[in-house]
Scaffold this active site. Structure first.
Site, PDB file in Angstrom:
ATOM      1  N   GLU A  41       0.812  -1.204  -0.004  1.00 22.97           N
ATOM      2  CA  GLU A  41       0.067   0.007   0.065  1.00 22.97           C
ATOM      3  C   GLU A  41       0.860   1.102   0.008  1.00 22.97           C
ATOM      4  O   GLU A  41       2.075   1.497   0.754  1.00 22.97           O
ATOM      5  CB  GLU A  41      -1.136   0.052   1.162  1.00 22.97           C
ATOM      6  CG  GLU A  41      -1.591   1.301   1.510  1.00 22.97           C
ATOM      7  CD  GLU A  41      -2.267   1.160   2.659  1.00 22.97           C
ATOM      8  OE1 GLU A  41      -2.439   0.225   3.775  1.00 22.97           O
ATOM      9  OE2 GLU A  41      -3.444   1.792   2.910  1.00 22.97           O
ATOM     10  N   LYS A 109      -9.146   2.760  -2.169  1.00 25.54           N
ATOM     11  CA  LYS A 109      -9.489   2.173  -0.878  1.00 25.54           C
ATOM     12  C   LYS A 109     -10.659   2.711  -0.342  1.00 25.54           C
ATOM     13  O   LYS A 109     -11.112   3.966  -0.518  1.00 25.54           O
ATOM     14  CB  LYS A 109      -8.401   2.513  -0.101  1.00 25.54           C
ATOM     15  CG  LYS A 109      -8.641   1.801   1.443  1.00 25.54           C
ATOM     16  CD  LYS A 109      -7.295   2.100   2.235  1.00 25.54           C
ATOM     17  CE  LYS A 109      -7.149   1.282   3.486  1.00 25.54           C
ATOM     18  NZ  LYS A 109      -5.767   1.644   4.339  1.00 25.54           N
ATOM     19  N   CYS A 145      -5.606  -2.769   2.435  1.00 25.94           N
ATOM     20  CA  CYS A 145      -5.318  -3.096   3.814  1.00 25.94           C
ATOM     21  C   CYS A 145      -6.767  -3.415   4.523  1.00 25.94           C
ATOM     22  O   CYS A 145      -7.240  -4.206   4.690  1.00 25.94           O
ATOM     23  CB  CYS A 145      -4.649  -1.726   4.557  1.00 25.94           C
ATOM     24  SG  CYS A 145      -3.730  -2.106   5.921  1.00 25.94           S
TER      25      CYS A 145
END
Lengths: 282, 270
Positions: A41, A109, A145
């Site tokens: 990330e 995200k 994540c």
């Protein structure tokens, strides 16, 4: 299909330096006949950006580094993390998939952790979808994540027919016990085993290492096969270059034994979810 | 509360190494009292940077703490690190000759700040980063001198309770007499933390662990058998010392203010 996970530590804010780190590992991967290389990330910028988000942002359509990644991707597929700017002043924590000379897909995200030590939603806009896209290796979905820890996100990719789920992560280690390693690392592996088996997909998790503002990123990148078996695992805390070969026949083998994909009923799940969305006010 | 000392050692050595690299330091300077925290910290620095890159400053007030100085010298010898002994009595006494006091706390704080000032002086002279030695117990209780021993560039053992530092110390082969020694701020001979606070470290750390790490409400902490007086004392010490763990508040007047919404990472560009 041969893949490499680069468990590394970017330089906070310095895209130029990080770009050359990426090139170094890509060269190494090409020499090792790797088909797909995966970075963690925000691999181009580092994680704890805070007010540095605007100045590290990239507009994918007009960016010199992205042009180069596109070119290199004729030889090797690349997944990396970056700050994306949309509509002048909207910033996303994004992941890009380059393949065959193209920027194939961008995932923004969705779940931005903002509690305790995390403050992402203060600085980033929220992505709005989870989608699967076709790659030379199969249908693929990207997660970043905390996305991965929401099983609805995993389910969305599973229901769209994902063969491979790739998670880019910058997960700090936390919690200690008598055993070696952070206790938080167990949580990621637990999810990896669960999602890979119950979605019959290859689950690839690439985490970073190094310290930023005292946060210690825990590494421990891993790959599970479609039956939930651990194929490879990187060291915790230290830099690593994890190489593994995925046998795509394992997808068929797994799905002849585990029928979750065949028996999935997204329409029933959706009806139930609609009820949650439209009937429950709180 | 148990730790894996070898994993913790790995994390902290890596931390010291990475932080110094990021901020362009090769050397570290540590105030070494001959107590547990500074001995453990010196040892971690030696492992991270190499013996020749660690300077231990032993800064006694006169010869009142001869035993501690001896312990410090043993650590220096065992680790093979560089060292310097500077007596702070002349500097401190000059001040108190003009502004006399019998208050031992005042004098102790002054000594702690005198040591800080020497550490930072050597930080500049040697291009060495000042390494803090404050453990989690004293940070939470505020049992340290603000701008004195609490001042540093990085603080490797700041997330370890005193009893955990002791476990780490054993693993690092810190001399047993230092491990066994009653922790002391060293304000006056015979002073010990446990006497002064009135609770022993095992108990303090257990209570802090319940309140801070596990976020247990007071009622549940009491049900573990701690007396209400003890728990109240610990909670009061945490609350009273918040100012020692923060930068001073700045009144917000402009649109972007240091400490409010000028939000950059510590490791900016590193």
């Amino acid at each position: 299909m041969k893949i490499a996970l680069v468990q590394t530590s970017p330089v906070l804010q310095d895209i130029e330096k990080n770009f050359s780190i990426h090139l170094r590992f890509i060269d190494k991967a090409i020499q090792n006949n790797i088909d797909l290389i995966i970075f963690p990330e925000l691999s181009l910028t580092g994680y704890t950006l805070r007010d540095l988000v605007p100045e590290t942002a990239i507009i994918p359509e007009k960016n010199k580094w992205f042009d180069q990644f596109k070119m290199i991707s004729r030889d090797i597929s690349i997944v990396l993390g970056f700050v994306e700017e949309r509509e002048k002043g909207n910033y996303f924590n994004s992941a890009a998939y380059f393949s065959k000379g193209n920027l194939l897909h961008i995932h923004r995200k969705v779940f931005l952790p903002t509690y305790g030590m995390f403050e992402e939603a203060k600085f980033f806009s929220q992505g709005k979808k989870f989608s699967v896209f076709q790659t030379p290796f199969g249908k693929t979905g990207l997660l970043i994540c905390y996305d991965f820890l929401n099983y609805g996100a995993d389910y969305a990719l599973f229901s769209q027919g994902a063969d491979i789920i790739i998670v880019l992560s910058a997960a700090p280690g936390r919690g200690m016990g008598e055993k070696s390693g952070y206790s938080s690392s167990h949580m990621w592996e637990l999810m990896g085993e669960t999602v890979s088996r119950f979605s019959t997909v290859f689950l690839i998790y690439c985490n970073r290492v190094g310290y930023e503002d005292g946060k210690s990123f825990a590494g421990g990148s891993f790959i599970f096969n479609p039956e939930g078996e651990l194929l490879a695992k990187a060291s915790s805390v230290d830099e690593d270059f994890l190489v593994s070969t995925l046998d795509m026949n394992e997808l068929r083998n797994a799905r002849q034994k585990l029928f979750y994909k065949r028996d999935n009923k997204p329409e029933v799940i959706l009806r139930s979810l609609n009820k949650v969305i439209f009937e429950n006010e709180d | 509360m148990k730790i894996n000392p070898s994993f913790v050692k790995k994390l902290l050595v890596k931390f010291i190494k990475e932080e110094l690299e990021k901020f362009n330091f090769q050397k570290a300077v540590v105030g070494l009292s001959g107590g547990l925290d500074s001995s453990v910290t010196s040892c971690l620095c030696q492992k991270a940077l190499g013996a020749q890159n660690v300077l231990a400053l032993v800064l006694p007030y006169g010869d009142r703490f001869a035993k501690d100085v001896q312990d410090a010298e043993n650590v220096i010898k065992a680790l093979g690190i560089r060292s310097k002994k500077i007596n702070i009595q002349p500097m401190v006494d000059v001040y108190y000759s003009q502004h006399p006091t019998n208050n031992k706390i005042l004098k102790g704080n002054k000594m702690a700040r005198e040591r800080m000032s020497i550490l930072y002086d050597f930080s500049s002279r040697e291009k060495a980063m000042v390494i803090g030695t404050s453990n989690k117990t004293e940070l939470l209780l505020g049992y340290g001198t603000i701008h004195g021993d609490m001042a540093s560039g990085i603080n490797p053992i700041g997330d370890l309770y005193k009893t955990q530092v002791r476990e780490l110390g054993k693993h690092l082969n810190v001399p047993p007499e230092i491990i066994r020694k009653s922790p002391s701020a060293g304000f006056w001979p015979g002073q010990t933390d446990e006497k002064e606070i009135g609770i022993d470290y095992e108990k303090i750390d257990q209570i802090l662990y319940q309140i801070v790490d596990l976020r247990k409400p007071k009622k549940e902490v009491l049900s573990l058998g701690f007396s209400e007086k003890t728990v109240n004392k610990v909670v009061a010490m945490i609350k009273k010392s918040e100012f020692k763990r923060k930068l001073p508040p700045i009144p917000k007047i402009s649109t972007r203010t240091v400490g409010h919404d000028f939000l950059f990472p510590y490791d900016w560009g590193k």
